[in-house]
Structure formats: C-alpha cells, structure tokens
Design a protein around this motif. Structure first.
Motif, PDB file in Angstrom:
ATOM      1  N   LEU A  17     -18.453   4.265 -20.004  1.00  0.00           N
ATOM      2  CA  LEU A  17     -18.968   3.632 -21.506  1.00  0.00           C
ATOM      3  C   LEU A  17     -18.888   2.116 -21.191  1.00  0.00           C
ATOM      4  CD1 LEU A  17     -19.462   3.817 -24.312  1.00  0.00           C
ATOM      5  CD2 LEU A  17     -16.756   3.873 -24.792  1.00  0.00           C
ATOM      6  N   LEU A  59     -30.994   6.054 -18.855  1.00  0.00           N
ATOM      7  CA  LEU A  59     -30.613   4.932 -18.891  1.00  0.00           C
ATOM      8  C   LEU A  59     -31.228   4.043 -19.891  1.00  0.00           C
ATOM      9  CD1 LEU A  59     -29.678   4.733 -15.129  1.00  0.00           C
ATOM     10  CD2 LEU A  59     -28.249   5.010 -16.682  1.00  0.00           C
ATOM     11  N   MET A 109     -22.234   9.391 -20.161  1.00  0.00           N
ATOM     12  CA  MET A 109     -23.374   9.594 -18.885  1.00  0.00           C
ATOM     13  C   MET A 109     -22.402   9.846 -17.810  1.00  0.00           C
ATOM     14  SD  MET A 109     -26.669   7.198 -19.480  1.00  0.00           S
ATOM     15  CE  MET A 109     -27.217   7.840 -18.140  1.00  0.00           C
ATOM     16  N   VAL A 155     -30.133   4.546 -23.514  1.00  0.00           N
ATOM     17  CA  VAL A 155     -28.813   4.144 -23.987  1.00  0.00           C
ATOM     18  C   VAL A 155     -28.671   2.544 -23.643  1.00  0.00           C
ATOM     19  CG1 VAL A 155     -27.673   6.000 -23.035  1.00  0.00           C
ATOM     20  CG2 VAL A 155     -27.746   4.267 -21.440  1.00  0.00           C
ATOM     21  N   THR A 156     -29.695   1.616 -23.433  1.00  0.00           N
ATOM     22  CA  THR A 156     -29.734   0.145 -23.113  1.00  0.00           C
ATOM     23  C   THR A 156     -30.605  -0.653 -23.850  1.00  0.00           C
ATOM     24  OG1 THR A 156     -30.971   0.466 -21.112  1.00  0.00           O
ATOM     25  CG2 THR A 156     -28.620   0.213 -20.716  1.00  0.00           C
ATOM     26  N   GLN A 163     -19.509   0.182 -18.920  1.00  0.00           N
ATOM     27  CA  GLN A 163     -20.700  -0.309 -17.907  1.00  0.00           C
ATOM     28  C   GLN A 163     -21.840  -0.421 -18.916  1.00  0.00           C
ATOM     29  OE1 GLN A 163     -20.135   2.571 -14.720  1.00  0.00           O
ATOM     30  NE2 GLN A 163     -20.186   0.925 -13.381  1.00  0.00           N
ATOM     31  N   ILE A 164     -21.956   0.856 -19.916  1.00  0.00           N
ATOM     32  CA  ILE A 164     -23.294   0.963 -20.902  1.00  0.00           C
ATOM     33  C   ILE A 164     -23.042  -0.250 -21.722  1.00  0.00           C
ATOM     34  CG2 ILE A 164     -24.101   2.323 -22.786  1.00  0.00           C
ATOM     35  CD1 ILE A 164     -23.262   4.708 -21.161  1.00  0.00           C
ATOM     36  N   SER A 217     -24.378  -1.702 -12.015  1.00  0.00           N
ATOM     37  CA  SER A 217     -24.719  -0.424 -11.159  1.00  0.00           C
ATOM     38  C   SER A 217     -25.823  -0.581 -10.918  1.00  0.00           C
ATOM     39  CB  SER A 217     -24.356   0.728 -11.995  1.00  0.00           C
ATOM     40  OG  SER A 217     -24.822   1.876 -11.620  1.00  0.00           O
ATOM     41  N   LEU A 264     -22.681   6.519 -15.423  1.00  0.00           N
ATOM     42  CA  LEU A 264     -22.308   4.969 -16.101  1.00  0.00           C
ATOM     43  C   LEU A 264     -20.948   5.472 -16.990  1.00  0.00           C
ATOM     44  CD1 LEU A 264     -25.131   2.775 -16.850  1.00  0.00           C
ATOM     45  CD2 LEU A 264     -24.064   2.896 -14.652  1.00  0.00           C
ATOM     46  N   ALA A 313     -24.160  -3.455 -19.965  1.00  0.00           N
ATOM     47  CA  ALA A 313     -25.486  -3.539 -19.512  1.00  0.00           C
ATOM     48  C   ALA A 313     -26.027  -3.905 -20.795  1.00  0.00           C
ATOM     49  CB  ALA A 313     -25.836  -1.988 -19.258  1.00  0.00           C
ATOM     50  N   ASN A 314     -25.624  -3.308 -22.182  1.00  0.00           N
ATOM     51  CA  ASN A 314     -26.472  -3.822 -23.360  1.00  0.00           C
ATOM     52  C   ASN A 314     -26.320  -5.129 -23.652  1.00  0.00           C
ATOM     53  OD1 ASN A 314     -27.622  -1.647 -25.458  1.00  0.00           O
ATOM     54  ND2 ASN A 314     -26.098  -0.520 -23.972  1.00  0.00           N
ATOM     55  N   LEU A 373     -29.128   0.782 -12.650  1.00  0.00           N
ATOM     56  CA  LEU A 373     -29.771   0.114 -13.745  1.00  0.00           C
ATOM     57  C   LEU A 373     -31.211  -0.654 -13.550  1.00  0.00           C
ATOM     58  CD1 LEU A 373     -26.710  -0.995 -15.220  1.00  0.00           C
ATOM     59  CD2 LEU A 373     -28.048   0.706 -16.407  1.00  0.00           C
TER      60      LEU A 373
END
Length: 243
Positions: free
Chosen positions: A6, A193, A1, A196-197, A8-9, A42, A4, A12-13, A45
């Motif tokens: 990778l 977002l 994305m 992806v989370t 950061q994703i 970020s 963000l 976040a997860n 989110l």
C-alpha cells in the motif's frame, strides 16, 4: 495488490501527481521526474503503467491547449517517432530484464545530459524528425521522452510549447504503447498498476491549472534534473549490481 504494498501505491501516486503538475505547467516533465523515482519504488511501474498515465495526461493537456497547435512540426516529429518506436521495440525484444535495468539507467542519464547540455537547435522540419525519433525511442523504453523534443521548443512561446508537445506526446504514447504490447511489456499487470496510480495524474493535472503563468519552469529545472540524475544513477547502479 500482490505486486506492490500500500505504501508503494501511495508513493507512486504522489510521484505521478508531481510529474503531472509539472507537465501541466511547463509542457513536459512527467517522464523526466516520475520515471526514475517510480523505478526506485518498484521496476514494475515503468515503462507501461507510466506510459498509460502519460497518455491520459496528454489527452487532458491537448484539450486544454488545442487552439495553439501548429500542425506541420507535429506531423514531422510523429514521422520520426514511428522510426524511433520500431527501434525501441526491437531493443526491448532483444534485452533481458537485467539488460533493461541497465539501459533504463543509461537512458535516464542521457535524458538529463540532453537537458543540461545547453544546445538550442532551431525548430525546423529536420530537427522535428530527429527529435521525434529520439523521443519515442527513449520514451518507449523509459517513459522519458521529453528532453529531445523539448530541446527544439526552448525558444518558443508557452502556449505553443504545451500544445505542440501535447499533440506529439499523444501520438508518441500511442506508438510506444503499441511497441510495449508487441514486445511483452504491456499486459494485464501494467493495466492494473495504471488503474491504481491514475488518480495521481488527475490530481496533478487539476492542480497545475493554479500554477500556469505563476511559476517559472526554469526555476524548477535544476531541482528536477538533479532528482532525475540521482535516481537514474541509482537505477544504473542497481542494474550493475544485479549482473
């Protein structure tokens, strides 16, 4: 994305996984733990993507604990929540992105302060309305709506806490999502977002089933509030530095 990286994703997860597992065990926590940390990863989110994740989590939790719901207190808390949501929507429409960073940091610290204050209000109709109002105001802006409503359930049984708070959070999340969409804080970016989370939320909820009744939430409380307090202070500092 584009928004963000990778890493950061992935971070976040992990953050929402920890928050979802905590909420699955003690009844609340995804906002208190996850929101300030996600903001530091970020600002995009929060609040929209996290509120969408929290809504998904509360649906799953309500299904797990639905037999313990006590309707009266939930109904009154939701009534107060409507007022709090309207106030939050008006606030979001009035502030700038820099103002959002400041109010986000302040409300995170307020949430932590409420959690450590030691005030133990009795569960009643009046306290349910007031807690519902405060919870949705804070939850709409920061996705941290747990502390006000959790205060009135401090002396109640675990199943009742998880059931009633899940029922309230479901309606509160829907109210907050409506306010966020109305004020321009919930659009295609926030939905992407969320997509992806949300695996982190699913994993955290499933993991929590192994810890219900095995972990004392009070033992985690200090650590969680410490993390939230530091992250909230960092968010506030970030907002002040951007002025």
């Amino acid at each position: 994305m584009a928004e963000l990286a990778l890493y950061q994703i992935l971070l976040a997860n992990l953050v929402v996984l920890a928050g979802a597992c905590l909420q699955g065990v003690v009844g609340y926590g995804i906002g208190t733990l996850s929101a300030p940390l996600l903001f530091l990863i970020s600002p995009v989110l929060v609040p929209g993507p996290l509120t969408l994740n929290a809504t998904l989590l509360t649906v799953m939790m309500l299904a797990r604990n639905r037999m313990a719901v006590r309707v009266r207190e939930v109904r009154l808390a939701i009534g107060g929540g409507v007022v709090g949501t309207c106030l939050a929507a008006a606030t979001l429409m009035a502030i700038s992105p820099r103002g959002f960073e400041l109010i986000f940091g302040v409300l995170i610290l307020v949430a932590v302060g409420l959690s450590v204050a030691g005030w133990r209000p009795r569960l009643s109709g009046r306290s349910s309305v007031l807690a519902g109002m405060a919870s949705t105001f804070m939850g709409t802006i920061t996705a941290v709506g747990g502390p006000p409503i959790a205060m009135i359930y401090q002396n109640e049984r675990g199943p009742l806490v998880r059931a009633n708070m899940s029922a309230f959070f479901l309606f509160a999340s829907l109210l907050s999502l409506s306010a966020l969409a109305f004020s321009g804080y919930l659009g295609a970016r926030e939905w992407l977002l969320f997509l992806v989370t949300f695996p982190g939320v699913i994993a955290g909820f499933l993991l929590s089933a192994h810890f219900v009744g095995r972990i004392d939430g009070e033992r985690l409380r200090g650590l969680i509030l410490g993390v939230a307090g530091l992250a909230g202070a960092a968010a506030l500092t970030r907002g002040l530095l951007s002025l």
